[in-house]
Design an enzyme around this catalytic site. Structure first.
Site, PDB file in Angstrom:
ATOM      1  N   GLY A 199       0.857  -1.239   0.025  1.00 42.70           N
ATOM      2  CA  GLY A 199       0.154   0.208  -0.129  1.00 42.70           C
ATOM      3  C   GLY A 199       0.864   1.360   0.135  1.00 42.70           C
ATOM      4  O   GLY A 199       2.121   1.226   0.438  1.00 42.70           O
ATOM      5  N   CYS A 200       0.317   2.179  -0.284  1.00 44.19           N
ATOM      6  CA  CYS A 200       1.003   3.655  -0.414  1.00 44.19           C
ATOM      7  C   CYS A 200       1.402   4.041   0.749  1.00 44.19           C
ATOM      8  O   CYS A 200       2.769   4.282   1.044  1.00 44.19           O
ATOM      9  CB  CYS A 200       0.157   4.642  -0.934  1.00 44.19           C
ATOM     10  SG  CYS A 200      -1.443   4.911  -0.457  1.00 44.19           S
TER      11      CYS A 200
END
EC number: 1.2.1.38
Lengths: 350, 350, 350, 350
Positions: free
Chosen positions: C152-153
């Site tokens: 994920g970011c």
């Protein structure tokens, strides 16, 4: 609060609605007694707008003419086009004063409405009684009316720039070009992809070129002022900011001998009794931010002696003078109150 | 890297300079060997632009023609107006190719320059040799030249929109009105109050109305294309975004029978050999963001049959096609390389 | 192009998809041969993203394992959580390499997945083979794998900041607090009210406090690095900008004698072979904009001797190193290509 | 207007000054009689802020204690640090009430001031009489005082979040971490490169980590409330918006049995008599925009049972509750007026 005028807002969940709520909360002569809506009926208003926590205790109610009539002397309609024309005749019959923020009552000529909005209309008699709610141009008629068709945001900015020129025959009318730029709240509180911050920020584009529905509205009023049929070129643009409209208006002067200072004097005289219009001194051009959160319009004027054109720049807050606060200004006139009552005059800057 | 062309940048500390650095770092045929500046001489370049850490090891050096000559075959001048005209003649004499990003070499007629920029000029012979660096219009002359006067950002957007109309006599030339909107980086890396985020964000205004210095540049090229003297109305606006220019251009068509699709066809033909110009299909208008970080220009075309006008919208990145990447495009032509070499073609979106 | 590796993208219509398209267009070793999607199947890709006009000629196709297998050696899955775990096992069986950008293959322990994402899973055997696609931590395993669960970011930014501290036992692990701030594109290309420019601009707020789904992902990797079970405090915020993440990480140092310069040295050593991680010199803190459009991560380090804490700031582009370009970095490793191949290194600034 | 209290503003040209002007124009009990400044002395105030055209007719005057004394009963000082401490003693001697917006009178302990601000001080007697102008904590003392040291913007947001916890011993005091985010107007109306829209927009970064001068101010008040010496971790960030501060505060609860609803009840009780503090219901977190242009503070509360921490989010307008409107709130108390008099309560949204 017993002698305050009771007010209802139908279509309270949108951006127009929440501006009206904010303004009417602070207005010394009115009391909000009804908030209506379809999609959000049954929800406390602060669920839609949590920043009003502690200030508004109303719940959005389903739209019912009977309930509104019992509750409100004045009704603001802030609905999609094509709905007010069903509600307004009934509300007027019940004795309510009606201020409509949609396009439904902006046109005397319903053929124009139907041509641009695509909907047939059966309320010609009602539409005939409506007054176009631009106080700077139709102040006296607004005072006498029970039904106001409040102007669109672009027409407000454009017409305040054009009115002195059209009324006094200063320009070749069909040379008028309006290059208008708006913040994105004009698109409403709807989940559209092109209005997402990720899409709209850092970008700029025109839309509905040569076919935006505010065109005939501008043309109808210009024609009324000029006493002849006028066509204008109108191009709207979306600008990466939440609020504000700037209309940059170009037109060819009839008299090439007029200079900037002459025109400024003419505009100042034209708007002498209009407290919300600020004509700027020579060399100063309006910033839209100066009008943020207020009912003001700032107008800057330039003449290009090389080309013989006048350039007029007109800045407003699209949700205020372009929508909600202008409607309250109309209400003030209808009730015989001072035109500035309850309306913010100075923006927070920066 | 031995056979790469050596390149120097004078005025490397500004926004034009840092775009050139970024572009030339990725260009397969050149090597940056010199960065010059006055105010920042002696400072490592990464002190000015820390994001280049690890990519650029150069230090800004004082400006010296001898040092430049020894170090660079090609020189980009990215300086305030009025300085390049002192440096360029010396650099040319030393055998350098020169690309000037200021206004100094954009005018064949130095009287026009002096009239609008206020400075007398003594380098008429050099100015005569300069070619206006808009490859889509002057590709062949750029290929032969050693001195390029790179266009301003507004003229690039405006002229790409107007050129087919002017060249082919499709409009009444003096009806051309350019309403241009720019991001704030056009104001340069200077600490001006009006360019602060706190001031410029959420706001929009015109500036230098009827007197912006890009006007005579646009007029000179339009006159060249039209074969007659042309006056245009040009109004720049500041928009709350860092980059991008949109020029919305209005003009009256000579032949009222032309429709939108005709004009799109004409534009496509005009730019057939111009890989950087994208003519959009009917009904699509350009977003400035589509050009962000690239050398592309997007052009959308509309005809208003009611008014007889054409509306052309032209979008570029003001620091790229409007400044640095266009200069590199010119360099590619001067060196006989493909016009697209080393230049970003697709924007990061959103 | 005959010997290029063929690549398909499933879920091409979102922001992750369009980043992949942009990156793979410029990648010298691959060719995009398939774009898949459900909602937009049948539409030319440039209808969704008009700025790609002239660069991409593909049409979005319905998702079919057979078609993908015939067309693509490598498949990127850019889909909502819970879909990749149905597709990936089939694609792997057909011999494709799979890079999944959703949460489905980020967890070795599917109980954690089900607990936070609410979905039961039946592909434990496949999940066991997946490698967490953070090359700076798992470079060797990525090289050997056919299935990558791309991070994920927020975890990417957070883990690059925390990894040296966790791995080398420099902090009290459970004191780690991550205050993360993201641009709004992280919310995807969906018409949500809270992501409208009119709502999100000029504002700032936290969301999903104490319950964001990226928490267990960060904890799982921290626990792996620390060799003990670690709990972190993670708070995401929405910031009025399209792109970028800044994670500000706080933790109590075990050894109060360590100073800032020591920590910088430790980080530089830890990331010595990681070309995408830039450790900033003393006193310099990262701007998210420095990473815009690139695969870079910028890390700044401070020690507060008064409180005994280290503060680490980590900046990435959430759609690039936080999503699409990191996936391409993984592909480079899987294929034995240089880790930097085809990826933008320097941002356009400003 | 004969019985209105006369008010002067020294340092009227900055952002604090213009907020004061805007607020005091609308205040029913005061009249602005003096605007002072050095750099802009002699200039009409509307030259500095053209949006006030027609509302303010004053000219900025040189700073003279005699003139101020003759003209104003109350004086707001909105000056750089280190100047008020020269002026205030003289103004007090002349019988004026003084509200200082700089750091000069925020510290009882001038040693702390000198240590963080680097300036020796000779007005210890005056400083002893100053009251810290945070009405929610020191309401009674403000009522009795003639000299108010108005809090910094970050301390206001931070202390309103921390006060109930510190005062009631609910947390381990030294675990408090304040991650604060501010709009760029906090940097003042100065032409700094890093505050340009072109630089600051689309970006986010921390600054002055572990050494911001608001740290000792927060610690001094926390120590006063906790009855013991407290150290806090304070990190400010610059966010791409003009206004607003969000402080996200983390701390370890002493009693792990407390749940979110308990804490909300405690906060509501603590601020029961504070009309400007809005404690949000469970699950709702503040948007800075909700406070735009108002004196409100919105506080959201979360407890993470996994980690034993409380997370408090506090949102204000940095130029209003964080600066000018809080000073007017103090004035209201000093004059015995209602605490809410003349202050905007509801933001324009969106």
């Amino acid at each position: 609060m017993g002698d305050r005028v009771t007010v209802g807002i139908v279509g309270a969940s949108g951006y127009g609605g929440v501006q009206l709520v904010r303004l009417l909360l602070d207005h010394p002569q009115v009391e909000i007694t009804y908030l209506g809506g379809e999609g959000s009926a049954g929800r406390p208003y602060t669920e839609l707008y949590p920043h009003l926590q502690g200030r508004v205790n109303l719940t959005v109610e389903p739209v019912s003419v009977e309930v509104i009539r019992d509750r409100a002397e004045v009704v603001f309609l802030s609905l999609p086009n094509g709905i007010a024309c069903k509600l307004a005749p009934q509300l007027l019959e019940q004795g309510c004063k009606v201020l409509d923020l949609s396009a439904d009552y902006r046109f005397q000529d319903l053929k124009t409405y139907t041509q641009w909005y695509g909907e047939p209309r059966e309320d010609a008699a009602t539409a005939q009684k409506a007054v176009y709610g631009l106080p700077e141009l139709y102040r006296d008629r607004i005072r006498q009316s029970s039904l106001i068709g409040c102007p669109g945001c672009y027409p407000t900015a454009s017409l305040l720039a054009l009115a002195p020129l059209m009324k006094q025959g200063l320009i070749e009318p069909n040379t008028a070009i309006i290059d208008a730029k708006s913040g994105t709240s004009g698109g409403g509180r709807q989940g559209k992809i092109n209005l997402l911050l990720a899409e709209a920020d850092n970008s700029l584009a025109a839309y509905n070129v040569a076919r935006h529905r505010h065109t005939p509205e501008i043309e109808a009023i210009c024609s009324d002022l000029a006493g002849q049929s006028v066509l204008v070129q109108f191009t709207p643009h979306l600008v990466p900011m939440p609020r504000g409209i700037l209309a940059t208006v170009y037109a060819t002067l009839r008299d090439p001998g007029l200079v900037r200072e002459d025109l400024i004097t003419i505009y100042q005289a034209f708007y002498r009794h209009s407290p919300w219009v600020n004509i700027l001194p020579p060399g100063l051009y309006p910033q839209t931010k100066w009008a943020w959160g207020t009912n003001a319009c700032f107008i800057g004027i330039e003449v290009d002696e090389r080309t013989g054109r006048i350039i007029v720049m007109s800045a407003i807050d699209n949700l205020m003078k372009g929508q909600a606060s202008q409607a309250v200004q109309c209400l003030n006139l209808m009730m015989g109150w001072p035109e500035t009552m309850g309306l913010p005059q100075v923006a927070f800057y920066p």
